[in-house]
Enzyme design. Sequence first.
Site, PDB file in Angstrom:
ATOM      1  N   SER A 253       0.826  -1.199   0.000  1.00 29.67           N
ATOM      2  CA  SER A 253       0.000   0.000   0.000  1.00 29.67           C
ATOM      3  C   SER A 253       0.874   1.269   0.000  1.00 29.67           C
ATOM      4  O   SER A 253       1.677   1.449  -0.907  1.00 29.67           O
ATOM      5  CB  SER A 253      -0.963  -0.046   1.193  1.00 29.67           C
ATOM      6  OG  SER A 253      -1.951   0.930   1.075  1.00 29.67           O
TER       7      SER A 253
ATOM      8  N   ASP B 262      -9.943  -3.911  -5.171  1.00 35.85           N
ATOM      9  CA  ASP B 262      -9.081  -2.897  -4.544  1.00 35.85           C
ATOM     10  C   ASP B 262      -9.072  -1.654  -5.422  1.00 35.85           C
ATOM     11  O   ASP B 262      -8.829  -1.747  -6.633  1.00 35.85           O
ATOM     12  CB  ASP B 262      -7.659  -3.472  -4.404  1.00 35.85           C
ATOM     13  CG  ASP B 262      -6.664  -2.511  -3.773  1.00 35.85           C
ATOM     14  OD1 ASP B 262      -7.077  -1.434  -3.301  1.00 35.85           O
ATOM     15  OD2 ASP B 262      -5.466  -2.837  -3.751  1.00 35.85           O
TER      16      ASP B 262
ATOM     17  N   HIS C 204      -8.057  -4.836  -0.584  1.00 41.64           N
ATOM     18  CA  HIS C 204      -6.928  -4.043  -0.091  1.00 41.64           C
ATOM     19  C   HIS C 204      -6.643  -4.351   1.383  1.00 41.64           C
ATOM     20  O   HIS C 204      -7.542  -4.365   2.213  1.00 41.64           O
ATOM     21  CB  HIS C 204      -7.210  -2.545  -0.248  1.00 41.64           C
ATOM     22  CG  HIS C 204      -5.992  -1.711  -0.032  1.00 41.64           C
ATOM     23  ND1 HIS C 204      -5.059  -1.499  -1.021  1.00 41.64           N
ATOM     24  CD2 HIS C 204      -5.514  -1.081   1.069  1.00 41.64           C
ATOM     25  CE1 HIS C 204      -4.075  -0.759  -0.536  1.00 41.64           C
ATOM     26  NE2 HIS C 204      -4.324  -0.493   0.736  1.00 41.64           N
TER      27      HIS C 204
END
Length: 406
Positions: A192, A346, A376
């Site tokens: 991320s 995501d 995610h």
Amino acid sequence: AMALLPLLLLLLLPLAALAAAAVLLGLPGYDIPPGVNQPAKLRLVLTVLLGTAALGRILEKTGLCSQITFGRYVRQGRKLGLDPKLFIQDLQFNEVPVRVYQPKATSDGPRRGILFFHGGGWVFGSLDTYEKVCRYLSRESDSVVVSVQYRLAPEHKYPAAYEDCLNATQHFLQHLEHYGVDPARVTVCGDSAGGNLAAAVSQTLAGRSDLPRLRAQILIYPGLQALDFNLPSYHQNRGVPLLFRERAAFFALLYLNGDALHMQEVLEGSHIPPDMRLKYRKWVSPDNIPEEFKVRGVKPLRPTDFIAEVYETVKRFCEPNLCPLLAEDSVVHQLPESFILTCEYDVLRDDGLLYKKRLEDNGVRVTWYHLEDGFHGIISLYDYCGFSFPSGKRGLDSVVNFLKSL
């Protein structure tokens, strides 16, 4: 304030119950597609996170502590005991706090080295939060892992996090012998926001001749651009946990400016001048997303007017150290072998797909792993509070297998 939080939690349990009830009533507003891994468990995790957020808002309104401070406290993760297979020590690299994981078993020669940058939107996350993930990577791939505690936003704005990751990486590359690490097998890795930082550090070091060259970069559902929050994955997954479309823009703005002003204009795309949008269209465009990723329905973007004063506050979004997808080809073609993991459900899926194409177009070898049922944040949920997400474990194992191939 942190020491008082457990007591506050006890006193606020009735409020927490109210907050949780409000959250549960509002859950239908969130989109948990039937195709995601363990939808019932995901709903439970979402309830906990939303309850935490609601309670954090209450605490902030009463002036007891900020919502972000409370969120960090709750996400901290419990302290783990000693690991029979690893030496673990907390150190500082160039004044940046790090945690080093070294396998105890004897090795035939120098080991792989991994610099790990955690996720959390540049706002959340810590060494403790990612303790399980880093232990797993170190044990399973027989590597020395360095987890980096970079400074967090909004207290520390861009480029603080990037600079901390770069400084820690440079220090490690200069002292590999001390940790028994092979200079030819050092990898940067992150998920991320950490994937964003790994990509930025990798680009910065690509042209350096005074340090060992990175062997690879591992980018786990990375966020790589803030020009377009209307790519197909942003529309398809806008309400899918654990990262909603609005939160993605919120975190990017908090990292850039320390506040989330103009979030609506950024979501609509009013923050980028038309000529610049045209310039970057060759890299940031739905046209570069394979058709099979558009079948879930993509709304055509209605044009919005450019607002110059908004651009003035966010123009650093065009810096590759913040948005690595915008780096010039002359930098991209020097990058090391790459591993990119994307998740179908995501909002950041398309950032990964676009960067995969850029790397391949520039002759960089890419291993791509796509979790069809992934969402995610799933990697850090591979073993979460007593129940697991098998897809997260699959994703983590794909990273381990890539590392073993180096």
